[in-house]
Design a protein around this motif. Structure first.
Motif, mmCIF file in Angstrom:
data_model
loop_
_atom_site.group_PDB
_atom_site.id
_atom_site.type_symbol
_atom_site.label_atom_id
_atom_site.label_comp_id
_atom_site.label_asym_id
_atom_site.label_seq_id
_atom_site.Cartn_x
_atom_site.Cartn_y
_atom_site.Cartn_z
ATOM 1 N N ASN A 32 1.103 -1.108 0.025
ATOM 2 C CA ASN A 32 -0.062 0.258 -0.067
ATOM 3 C C ASN A 32 0.708 1.667 -0.300
ATOM 4 O O ASN A 32 0.665 2.234 -0.970
ATOM 5 C CB ASN A 32 -1.385 -0.334 1.489
ATOM 6 N N TYR A 33 1.849 1.445 0.945
ATOM 7 C CA TYR A 33 2.949 2.639 0.472
ATOM 8 C C TYR A 33 3.758 2.489 -0.307
ATOM 9 O O TYR A 33 4.015 3.969 -1.107
ATOM 10 C CB TYR A 33 3.386 2.113 1.816
ATOM 11 N N TYR A 36 1.380 4.573 -2.811
ATOM 12 C CA TYR A 36 0.943 6.003 -2.583
ATOM 13 C C TYR A 36 2.374 6.334 -3.148
ATOM 14 O O TYR A 36 2.615 7.514 -3.565
ATOM 15 C CB TYR A 36 1.025 5.538 -0.866
ATOM 16 N N ARG A 54 -1.329 7.634 -10.364
ATOM 17 C CA ARG A 54 -1.468 7.619 -8.324
ATOM 18 C C ARG A 54 -2.659 8.285 -7.796
ATOM 19 O O ARG A 54 -2.550 8.442 -7.591
ATOM 20 C CB ARG A 54 -0.474 9.238 -8.353
ATOM 21 N N LEU A 56 -3.792 6.224 -5.261
ATOM 22 C CA LEU A 56 -4.297 6.396 -4.112
ATOM 23 C C LEU A 56 -4.176 7.713 -3.240
ATOM 24 O O LEU A 56 -4.570 8.280 -2.522
ATOM 25 C CB LEU A 56 -3.358 4.864 -3.500
ATOM 26 N N LEU A 57 -2.640 8.070 -4.123
ATOM 27 C CA LEU A 57 -2.136 9.411 -3.653
ATOM 28 C C LEU A 57 -3.037 10.218 -3.589
ATOM 29 O O LEU A 57 -3.644 10.931 -3.213
ATOM 30 C CB LEU A 57 -1.160 10.196 -3.966
ATOM 31 N N LEU A 121 -3.566 4.147 4.640
ATOM 32 C CA LEU A 121 -2.863 3.597 4.161
ATOM 33 C C LEU A 121 -2.168 2.280 4.303
ATOM 34 O O LEU A 121 -2.405 0.974 3.813
ATOM 35 C CB LEU A 121 -1.290 4.302 4.341
ATOM 36 N N ALA A 342 -7.223 2.341 1.887
ATOM 37 C CA ALA A 342 -5.769 1.450 0.252
ATOM 38 C C ALA A 342 -5.727 0.200 -0.657
ATOM 39 O O ALA A 342 -6.218 0.200 -1.246
ATOM 40 C CB ALA A 342 -4.394 1.433 1.103
#
Length: 656
Positions: A32-33, A36, A54, A56-57, A121, A342
């Protein structure tokens, strides 16, 4: 009574299970990170597109302002009440918590920002509530002190008189000479909070709530010097805070299965930080659990401290609660960990990434082509690799064959819109509420409002979950910390009035109430209906006074406030009985005022009539007086005339 070894074995078994669960969740959280931050997927092919979307971001960053505005500015969305104390005490301690945490490092905004983003997240995030008490001992000395001053020193809990010589003055009074004392100066004495990264928090697999009976704690990596400083600050004479610190040599420091460092027992004549192991890395675990340490058949709350899997201290948990609070955006029923946002977006982002890569690869194929070349065709392969407009390629005509894929079908772009629609349905974050839809101006205001309200309901539901499972628990534990450690009264401003709160006033059961609801759409529609009802009743009340009673006013206002999302109505309205009594008092006062006005008007009328009568009498008397004067004047004139005639007659007689 359990021995330290038995406590160590039980706690280490619990920590091992918690570590296994943490390792099981680690890959998903790392992925997930990675999404992101836009890191590579790991399936990239040389020469092909490596573009990454992007979503998720964009989704997380769009959500953050709403949550920060709700929880890190203005109203805390939580109301504190202490049983047996007036409501203003709860408001006062909330003001104190907000003030202290905003002045601390890290401050409230920073902690809440990381707390919320981490859970979006990584499914669940944690903060730790602690109390910072830092004191420094200073030596002081006085040549001569009077008995009164000596008594003041002895009564001061921060002063410890170590030596003094008693003497007497010529007048017989007592004095003390060569007085020496140790003064404990408090450098820091306040509440503190800190984020606990998701990779540091440990909980047993059976744990379903942050406050249940299963073990949970925090695992960090610190230097040995850090533990020695804590030991120096908290140790008492003959009783160290940590035990066995000398056994935490650098040779047995385990870091992710590897041993690093240097044996502190190695022969060396030169003392340095490295030789003494002060910079050695130590796996430090603070573990909250329940054990029957007294073997009385009941579990006791204890806290165990480990360094490199060695028990260096255990103690009873006098606070009575675990010093962690947790939030999660989506509740996964009967589990401590929730579901992250996320998890809803990563799959869509990966799909969007792969689709865009295929499209970009096709464009690249169309521009550069793909060729089948006969090795005997004498065609320069570098010319094919580096296609330059106007360049000449030499070789046999039949030695090259075009294998360029068919051009991209523009109709296939509709799948991108479909994938975007899936993401919007999952998250509730649409182009309309982000303000990025260029066609939104063509929509009706009502339609746009419905879209916005539907989206806000998702955010407000997450916010309500944050409050109910996290922020209420957080502020409650903050109050419990003040109950345990606060030593001096403090002054706060509540409802515009300065009030002093003593430590005794904070004692009692602490209750926290959420002051936030899911208000969008349904709640606002209900509030609109109530506004129309109130307006209609006010119009009828003008024609038929009394139809809109105080009870009805109070009930409608309470419904209006709750439908707007505020749960603590008492912050806006007084108690019903109190309100009705006040309304009745106002009615009586208004009635008394009206009676007084009527009486004043009657008195004014009576005074006016009296004045008129007096004026009439005065006018009549004046007229009578003027008539009498006129008559007297006439009589005088007549008498004067008679006298003049008589004189004339006498003159005639005399002359004659």
């Amino acid at each position: 009574m359990l021995t330290d070894t038995e406590i160590e074995q039980i706690a280490l078994s619990e920590i091992s299970k918690a570590q296994d669960l943490l390792n099981l969740r680690k890959p998903t959280r790392e992925q997930n990170y990675d999404r992101y931050y836009g890191r590579k997927l790991g399936n990239e092919v040389k020469g092909r597109s490596q573009f990454i979307t992007r979503e998720l971001l964009d989704t997380i960053e769009w959500m953050m302002p709403y949550f920060i505005r709700s929880f890190a500015s203005g109203d805390s969305k939580v109301t504190i009440k202490i049983k047996g104390q007036p409501p203003w005490v709860g408001k006062g301690i909330m003001e104190k918590i907000q003030e202290d945490l905003n002045d601390s490092t890290p401050n409230l905004f920073t902690v809440f920002y990381q707390w919320i983003k981490d859970c979006l997240l990584a499914d669940t995030s944690f903060v730790k509530i602690d109390w910072d008490l830092e004191q420094v001992d200073q030596e002081a000395e006085w040549n001569v002190l009077s008995a009164e001053h000596m008594q003041v020193l002895q009564n001061d809990p921060a002063v410890k008189v170590t030596s003094a010589r008693q003497g007497y003055m010529p007048d017989g009074s007592t004095v003390f000479a060569q007085v020496k004392a140790t003064i404990t100066k408090t450098v820091k004495d306040q509440i503190s909070i800190a984020n606990v990264p998701h990779w540091q928090f440990l909980a047993e697999p059976s744990c379903t709530d942050i406050n249940d009976d299963y073990g949970k704690g925090q695992k960090t990596t610190v230097m040995l010097d850090y533990l020695k400083k804590i030991n120096q600050a908290k140790s008492k004479p003959g009783k160290p805070f940590f035990n066995n610190l000398d056994k935490l040599g650098t040779h047995d420091v385990e870091m992710d299965g590897d041993y690093i460092g240097k044996d502190t027992a190695a022969d060396s004549t030169v003392e340095s930080d490295e030789d003494t192991g002060l910079k050695a890395k130590v796996d430090y675990v603070e573990w909250y659990t329940k054990m029957d340490v007294n073997e009385d058949g009941l579990l006791e709350d204890i806290v165990c401290f480990f360094g490199n899997k060695r028990l260096i201290r255990w103690e009873n948990n006098d606070l009575g609660f675990v010093q962690f609070s947790a939030i999660k955006p989506i509740i996964d029923c009967f589990k401590l960990n929730g579901i992250s946002y996320a998890d809803l977006v990563v799959e869509i982002q990966n799909l969007q990434t792969m689709l865009f890569r295929r499209i970009l690869d096709n464009f690249d194929f169309q521009n550069s082509g793909r060729w089948l070349r006969d090795p005997n065709s004498q065609i320069d392969i570098n010319s094919l690799y580096n296609s330059v407009p106007g360049d000449v390629i030499t070789g046999k005509l039949d030695g090259l064959k075009d294998l360029t894929p068919a051009p991209f079908n523009p109709g296939s772009l509709s799948i991108l819109g479909y994938v975007e629609q899936i993401k919007e349905n999952r998250t509730g974050i649409t182009k309309y509420n982000q303000g990025s839809d260029s066609h939104s101006l063509n929509k009706t205001a009502r339609g746009m409002g419905m879209v916005m309200n539907a989206s806000m309901q998702r955010l407000e539901l997450i916010g309500r979950i944050f409050v109910e499972i996290g922020f209420k628990d957080f502020y409650r534990k903050c109050v419990l910390a003040y109950q345990r450690y606060l030593r001096k009264p403090f002054t706060v401003t509540v409802d515009g009035e300065e009030r002093q709160i003593t430590p005794e006033m904070l004692q009692g059961d602490v209750h926290c109430q959420a002051n936030m609801g899911v208000t969008a759409s349904i709640g606002m529609e209900e509030a609109g209906k109530l506004e129309r009802i109130i307006g209609m009743l006010m119009k009828f009340n003008e024609q038929y006074p009394g139809i809109f009673t105080p009870e009805q006013v109070h009930t409608l206002l309470r419904k209006y406030i709750t439908s707007s999302g505020f749960k603590d109505v008492d912050d806006f309205l007084p108690d019903m009985k109190k309100y009705i009594n006040q309304a009745n008092q106002r009615r009586e006062q208004q009635g008394q005022a009206q009676d007084m006005m009527m009486k004043m008007k009657q008195r004014e009328q009576q005074v006016d009539e009296t004045v008129k009568m007096m004026n009439a009498r005065t006018s009549q008397a004046k007229a009578e007086q003027e008539g009498q004067i006129a008559e007297e004047t006439l009589d005088f004139e007549k008498e004067k005339s008679a006298q003049e005639l008589h004189l004339d007659f006498l003159k005639e007689l005399t002359n004659g």
